[in-house]
Each structure stands twice: as structure tokens, then as C-alpha cells.
Design an enzyme around this catalytic site. Structure first.
Site, short mmCIF file in Angstrom:
data_model
loop_
_atom_site.label_atom_id
_atom_site.label_comp_id
_atom_site.label_asym_id
_atom_site.label_seq_id
_atom_site.Cartn_x
_atom_site.Cartn_y
_atom_site.Cartn_z
N HIS A 164 0.80 -1.24 0.00
CA HIS A 164 0.00 0.00 0.00
C HIS A 164 0.83 1.28 0.00
O HIS A 164 0.34 2.33 0.42
CB HIS A 164 -0.94 0.04 1.22
CG HIS A 164 -1.97 -1.05 1.25
ND1 HIS A 164 -1.67 -2.35 1.51
CD2 HIS A 164 -3.31 -1.02 1.08
CE1 HIS A 164 -2.77 -3.09 1.50
NE2 HIS A 164 -3.79 -2.30 1.22
N HIS A 290 -10.31 -7.91 -5.97
CA HIS A 290 -10.70 -7.01 -4.88
C HIS A 290 -11.53 -5.86 -5.45
O HIS A 290 -11.09 -5.14 -6.34
CB HIS A 290 -9.41 -6.50 -4.24
CG HIS A 290 -9.57 -5.71 -3.00
ND1 HIS A 290 -9.90 -4.37 -3.01
CD2 HIS A 290 -9.43 -6.05 -1.69
CE1 HIS A 290 -9.94 -3.93 -1.76
NE2 HIS A 290 -9.66 -4.92 -0.94
N GLU A 342 -12.48 -9.90 -0.55
CA GLU A 342 -13.15 -8.60 -0.51
C GLU A 342 -13.58 -8.20 -1.91
O GLU A 342 -13.45 -7.05 -2.32
CB GLU A 342 -12.24 -7.52 0.08
CG GLU A 342 -11.79 -7.83 1.50
CD GLU A 342 -11.07 -6.67 2.15
OE1 GLU A 342 -11.67 -6.04 3.01
OE2 GLU A 342 -9.91 -6.40 1.78
N GLU A 358 -18.72 -4.06 0.39
CA GLU A 358 -18.07 -3.05 1.24
C GLU A 358 -18.52 -1.64 0.86
O GLU A 358 -18.67 -1.32 -0.32
CB GLU A 358 -16.55 -3.19 1.06
CG GLU A 358 -15.75 -2.28 1.95
CD GLU A 358 -14.24 -2.44 1.73
OE1 GLU A 358 -13.82 -3.50 1.20
OE2 GLU A 358 -13.51 -1.51 2.09
N CYS A 360 -16.84 0.98 0.82
CA CYS A 360 -15.83 1.57 -0.07
C CYS A 360 -16.02 1.15 -1.53
O CYS A 360 -15.66 1.91 -2.44
CB CYS A 360 -14.42 1.15 0.34
SG CYS A 360 -13.80 1.98 1.80
N CYS A 426 -11.14 1.76 6.62
CA CYS A 426 -11.15 2.43 5.31
C CYS A 426 -12.51 3.08 5.00
O CYS A 426 -12.58 4.14 4.39
CB CYS A 426 -10.80 1.45 4.21
SG CYS A 426 -11.77 -0.07 4.24
N CYS A 427 -13.60 2.42 5.44
CA CYS A 427 -14.92 2.87 5.00
C CYS A 427 -15.37 4.20 5.61
O CYS A 427 -15.91 5.05 4.88
CB CYS A 427 -15.97 1.80 5.27
SG CYS A 427 -15.69 0.25 4.39
ZN LIG Z 1 -13.76 0.19 3.20
#
Ligand SMILES: [Zn+2]
Length: 662
Positions: A164, A290, A342, A358, A360, A426-427
Site C-alpha cells: 500500500h 478485490h 473482498e 463493502e 468503499c 477504510c470505510c
Molecule cells: Zn472500506
């Protein structure tokens, strides 16, 4: 010229009709979105900062404190949080995360967009302090990563596949652009421009540079934003390079693994489909891996297709769009059914109760769809943007802006609830920044055209052909489909106004200054086009019938066959236990039942509910029997459905989107 107008654009071979979003401060939203933005500005933005601090994220980025090492103490979650967040979170320690810079980036971005709505000197001061820490942390050569500088020093650029590194840079760049635009403060923008310069010196086609790209896409779309904000074309070119290079042979992630002494085949996710590097992007035709990564990649590709007029990218994007929307998208605009990767599994695999979906990923679909509109107004993208916006994305945020969903299932037995935070947070900042910047999704501005993608009470200010124009939408959308648009140029100016006619709308009428327009001849790609010399006081009235609809899934979706979902306008509905009692799976809705809509101003902040007479199978008189040769008796029941985005804001309980028909 606004800050979002790229100086770089003049030098690229962009198509004449590139539509760019209006910068956030140029659109004031009221009504439905006004309430959502207020919740983010009043609560979410501050909560994000506080939760990052509670998670000890400051310790990781502050060079004046000792490095936190790999494991640091963490606040003890409440029992409810512990239940929701699983074993990793229930102890008193948590591992520092390599993507925390991204959480700061999105938190800064949410704060920045919130500051347009509501001045907040206290929050601004806190964000300034975070920016100061990043300024201090940045190395001489411009490099900046709290993980690789403070937790794993000496290993920079050794594992782009998993770590990342460029993803974090991307989110900090987005935060920097937003914060500069919101406050006029350049500090973070300068820091991130220096870092982007360093990245451009490190990666690229030139001899001696690394030929890599990030395992988690994000840097691409962020560099486009940076190029647009600074006018530096090299950032745009670097974004294009990362996209062009993805999936090329020899495969960078193989070579990189060997270089650090690892076996490329020992990759945890087995296949490079996981991060969409299994093939060069122009050869991809299936949405795989993903889900969030895929959406971010396609967003960056759409930006580059727009900026460079790249038809080969555009063709690939259209194939991928078809694949997603005809085989792998939930009716809520959710995507990525599987928790394992995911992400995506196989065609038509859309389980409801276990849907990962998700937040996101839906936010990412909004990003992608919005960027497809850069190539011109087309309701195929805007309708889906609207669906993901009003359903699968904002379901991720409680109405008061304080609680968050990570997964957005379409069915719950009563155990799925929003939480305060997550070990992988993250969300929350992703939905925060999207809602706070919603105004920029409403419009697309081209040289001599304005496209209205979304409807809602709002005021937009922009300049077209050198003329300042104010455009006021008066509407109670999405509860009501009547939209009045007042176009107010300072002096008369000719341009085309494109108005979206959503595919869900069965009957629409359009009047310009009281005169009816023939929509059949005026509409192309789902947008009515009105070209004229606009004068102050010109008024367009669009009336979209807010149709209620029963939606059915393709019979190949095994989980939804024999079931029906209810919709009204852009909203997908669900039933909740608090309105309908428990055992929602026992409810059936006959095909012939009449649907009714009810305005309920005091429910869930003011919504329109749907009701119908259905039936409910009786379980009460079955005693100890598990099976019987006769079907259960059924009783008539009045069912009440609420918008999906608003579920789990009242008493906890069951929820169901796809009702049994019968
Ligand atoms: Zn997320």
C-alpha cells in the site's frame, strides 16, 4: 478558471467535449443531500479525527514521538464493538497498519470538504497539526511514508504488491488537493507535490527507473487530481504510466518478489486477478478480484481516457462496465460479494445475507461512474452512479453521521449493526469524503455545455464561455420528481444544458420557460439536450414521475429467484423487523398487490415509505414439528418498506431487501 481546470489539459490531446466536475465549493446542496452533508460536517469529520487519534495513529506519523513499533496498546472496545469486529480487535492490542497514512489522507479530505459547509477552526487546527507532522516526517529526497520510515525502515519500494505504499501516497495527495482548495493552505499540497516529484523520479519508462505500480490502485486517480490542481502535466503522465504498465510482462510483482528473496508463487491471493494486474488493462474484459481496487483502477483509467482522448482505454472500460452491471452488481449498487478476497467471485453470484458489499466498493463505483461521465453525459453511467449513491454507499453511514457499516448485506437476521470503528477503518472516511463532496457529483462542465447528472435542491456557480452563471435547482428530490431549474447567466450566453432522464422514470415532461419540449427528439444517451442563448430568469421545469417499481433479478441469480425488490425512483427499499415484526422470510408479496407510497416527515429524518398487503406464513401452531405434508397457513399482513440506506437507524432487528413473491 477554477482550481480544478487543468492547465495541463491544453497540452494533452483531450477530446473537445471533456466534462469535468464542478469543484466542491461551487455547489451548495440543500434538502436530502444538505442533511447528509450537515451530518458529516457536524459529526463525522470530527469523529474520524478522534478515532484516528484513539487508534494511536498520531504516534505513527509524529517524528517527535518514539516509533510505536509493531504492536501498540489500543483502546478497549465495548462488548458490542468486540462482537462486530472479531477476534483481532477484542484484545487490548492492535497491530499498527501499513495503510494508516491513507486513513489520515481521507480524514483530511473529509475535514477539508466539511469546512466548506461549516467553519470549524478547532478541527482545522487539529488537521494543521497533522500536516505539520507530515512536513517534519518527510525525508530530504521527498519520500514520505510513516510505515516505511517509522515501522519498517530500509524497505521502501520493496513490496508494491502488498504494502500500500503508493496507495497511501495517493490518499494523502487527494487530502492535500482538497485541503488546499478548502483552506487555501498550500503546505500539504507542497509536501505531496515534492513526494509526487520523488515518485516520478523513481518510476517511469525511462532507463534506470522502476517499472512498477501499486498493488492497491489509487495513486492513478490521485495524480490526475494533483495534475488538475497544479497544472503539472508530469503528474498526469505518471498516472498514465502506472495504468499502461499494469499487468505487462515480465510481471513486475514476480520480479519484485524475487528481488526481495521471495517466491512469487507464494502470493497469498494466488492470482494477480486479485489486484487487476493479471493482464494489461486494455485487454481486461471481466471485473475480477478485490472490488475497491478494481473501482479505483477503473476510475483512474476513465480519467486518463478523458484527458488523453484514449479510445482503447474507453473500449476496455465499456467492456468492464457491461460485465459489472450485467453480472455482478447488487440491486443496491453494492458489489464484491465475498469476504475472502473482498471482491468478486463468479457471474450471478449475489448472496444476500453474506454479501460483503463493502461501503468503499460502492463509493468506488460512484467514483468510476462519475469519471465515465467525463467523456460525455450518458445515463448508462449516471443512473448507476445514482443507484450506488442513494443505496449501497450511504447505507454505510448512520443518519446522524456517527456510525458506520463496513459490509452492506441485503438481508440480516438481526445481528448486523453499524459500529463505531473498525480495525481496517477504510470505510468511514471514504463515505465521509464522498458525502461531504457530493456537490461535485451533480454537474459536468464542458467548454460550451453543462450536464446535470443529479437532481436535488441546490445552487451551482460556474463560468461558461467567460460568463458567470448561477444555476438553482428547486426540488424535493428524491421524494418528489418535480425539478425546477433556474439558469441565471450574468449576461446572455449560449450553451447546451444536458438534463438526465433516468431510465427508472416511466414518464417525464420537460418545459423551457413554460413551453413543452418533445423529449423523444431532444434526448440522446438518456440526457435531454437544450441548446439556446440562456438569459437571466430562464426556467426549465422537469417533471420525473417518481415511479414505484417491482424489480426482478435475472433468473441465473439463484438467491433472488421467486423474489421481488421494491423501488421508488432511485431508491431501493427494504423491510425491517421494527415495522413488520420478526420472521421477515415468512412474508410474501403477491404480484397483484397494490403498492402505496406514504410521505412520513417524522420518520428517519423524513422519508417516503412503501406499503402493500401481503401474507405471512404462521409458525406459531407448528409445535415441535419440523416437517409436515401440508403447507403452513398464512395470514394477511400489511407490510411496510423503508429506503434501504436508512435501515438500522432504529430498533435493531431483521432486514430484508428481496421479498418472497406469492
Ligand atoms: Zn472500506
Amino acid at each position: 478558471m477554477s482550481a480544478s481546470q487543468p492547465a495541463a489539459a491544453a497540452e494533452t490531446a483531450k477530446p473537445k467535449l471533456a466534462f469535468r466536475p464542478l469543484p466542491v465549493p461551487q455547489v451548495d446542496v440543500r434538502g436530502f443531500w444538505g442533511d447528509r452533508v450537515d451530518a458529516v460536517a457536524a459529526r463525522t469529520a470530527g469523529i474520524l479525527y478522534d478515532r484516528c487519534v484513539e487508534a494511536r495513529m498520531l504516534e505513527q506519523i509524529d517524528p517527535d514521538r518514539p516509533s510505536p513499533g509493531v504492536v501498540i496498546p489500543f483502546h478497549s472496545p465495548s462488548p458490542d464493538e468486540a462482537d462486530e469486529q472479531g477476534a483481532e480487535f477484542t484484545g487490548s492490542t492492535v497491530t499498527t497498519q501499513m495503510f494508516w497514512d491513507s486513513d489520515w489522507g481521507k480524514t483530511i479530505e473529509t475535514a477539508a470538504y466539511s469546512l466548506y459547509r461549516r467553519r470549524n477552526p478547532e478541527l482545522e487546527k487539529k488537521i494543521d497539526a497533522v500536516i505539520d507532522m507530515y512536513g517534519k516526517l518527510q525525508q530530504e529526497d521527498g519520500y514520505l511514508s510513516s510505515w516505511y520510515q517509522r515501522i519498517q525502515p530500509g524497505l521502501r519500494w520493496t513490496n508494491l504488491r502488498d504494502c500500500h505504499e503508493l496507495y497511501c501516497a495517493g490518499h494523502l495527495i487527494e487530502g492535500a488537493v482538497a485541503y488546499y482548495q478548502a483552506t487555501g493552505k498550500r503546505k500539504l499540497l507542497d509536501i505531496m507535490s515534492r513526494y509526487a516529484d520523488h515518485i516520478a523520479d523513481t518510476f517511469g519508462p525511462e532507463p534506470g527507473k522502476r517499472k512498477g505500480y501499486c498493488g492497491h490502485e489509487e495513486i492513478e486517480l490521485a495524480l490526475v487530481k494533483l495534475a488538475r490542481a497544479t497544472g503539472e502535466k508530469k503528474y498526469m503522465d505518471l498516472a498514465k504510466y502506472f495504468i499502461d504498465q499494469r499487468g505487462q510482462q515480465p510481471h513486475y510483482f514476480d520480479e519484485e518478489a524475487r528481488a526481495r528473496g521471495a517466491d512469487p508463487k507464494a502470493y497469498h491471493f494466488k492470482t494477480y486477478e486479485y489486484n487487476q494486474s493479471h493482464k494489461p488493462v486494455r485487454e481486461q474484459d471481466k471485473v475480477v478480484g478485490h472490488a475497491v481496487r478494481a473501482m479505483y483502477l477503473f476510475s483512474g483509467m476513465a480519467d486518463i481516457a478523458t484527458e488523453y482522448g484514449d479510445d482503447s482505454l474507453r473500449a476496455a472500460l465499456n467492456r468492464l462496465w457491461d460485465d459489472l452491471t450485467t453480472k455482478s452488481l447488487y440491486v443496491t449498487g453494492g458489489l464484491g460479494p465475498s469476504a475472502h478476497n473482498e471482491g468478486f467471485t463468479s457471474d450471478y453470484d449475489l448472496p444476500n445475507e453474506t454479501a460483503y458489499a463493502e461501503t468503499c466498493a460502492s463509493v468506488g463505483l460512484v467514483f468510476w461512474a462519475n469519471r465515465m461521465l467525463g467523456m460525455g453525459p450518458n445515463a448508462r453511467y449516471a443512473d448507476m452512479m445514482e443507484r450506488a449513491l442513494y443505496n449501497g454507499s450511504i447505507s454505510g453511514l448512520s443518519l446522524d453521521g456517527s456510525l458506520f457499516f463496513y459490509e452492506n448485506p441485503l438481508e440480516s437476521r438481526g445481528g448486523h449493526h453499524r459500529w463505531k470503528w473498525h480495525r481496517c477503518p477504510c470505510c468511514p472516511p471514504n463515505i465521509g469524503r464522498m458525502v461531504a463532496s457530493i456537490g461535485s457529483y451533480f454537474y459536468g462542465l464542458a467548454d460550451d455545455a453543462l450536464a446535470v447528472h443529479l437532481y436535488g435542491d441546490s445552487t451551482a456557480r460556474f463560468e461558461i464561455a467567460g460568463q458567470p452563471v448561477t444555476l438553482v435547482q428547486t426540488s424535493n428530490y428524491p421524494w418528489d420528481g418535480a425539478v425546477a431549474v433556474e439558469v441565471g447567466p450574468e449576461a446572455p450566453v449560449e450553451f447546451t444544458l444536458h438534463l438526465r432522464i433516468p431510465a427508472w422514470c416511466r414518464k417525464a415532461t420537460l418545459k423551457v420557460n413554460g413551453k413543452m419540449l418533445d423529449l423523444d427528439t431532444a434526448t440522446g444517451d438518456g440526457y435531454a439536450a437544450i441548446r439556446r442563448e440562456w438569459q437571466k430568469g430562464d426556467r426549465v421545469e422537469l417533471d420525473l414521475e417518481m415511479s414505484m417499481a417491482r424489480l426482478f433479478a435475472n433468473p441465473q441469480v439463484r438467491q433472488d429467484i421467486g423474489r421481488v425488490a421494491l423501488a421508488r425512483g432511485p431508491l431501493i427499499y427494504c423491510v425491517e423487523e421494527t415495522d413488520n415484526g420478526g420472521g421477515l422470510h415468512r412474508i410474501a408479496l403477491p404480484r397483484t398487490a397494490r403498492l402505496e407510497a406514504h410521505k412520513e416527515p417524522n420518520l428517519l429524518g423524513g422519508v417516503v415509505t412503501l406499503s402493500a398487503i401481503g401474507s405471512k406464513a404462521e409458525a406459531e401452531n407448528w409445535g415441535a414439528d419440523l416437517y409436515r405434508p401440508e403447507p403452513p397457513a398464512a395470514q394477511e399482513t400489511k407490510l411496510k418498506a423503508v429506503p434501504y440506506f436508512a435501515w438500522d437507524n432504529r430498533d435493531p432487528g431483521e432486514m430484508l431487501v428481496w421479498l418472497r413473491e406469492g
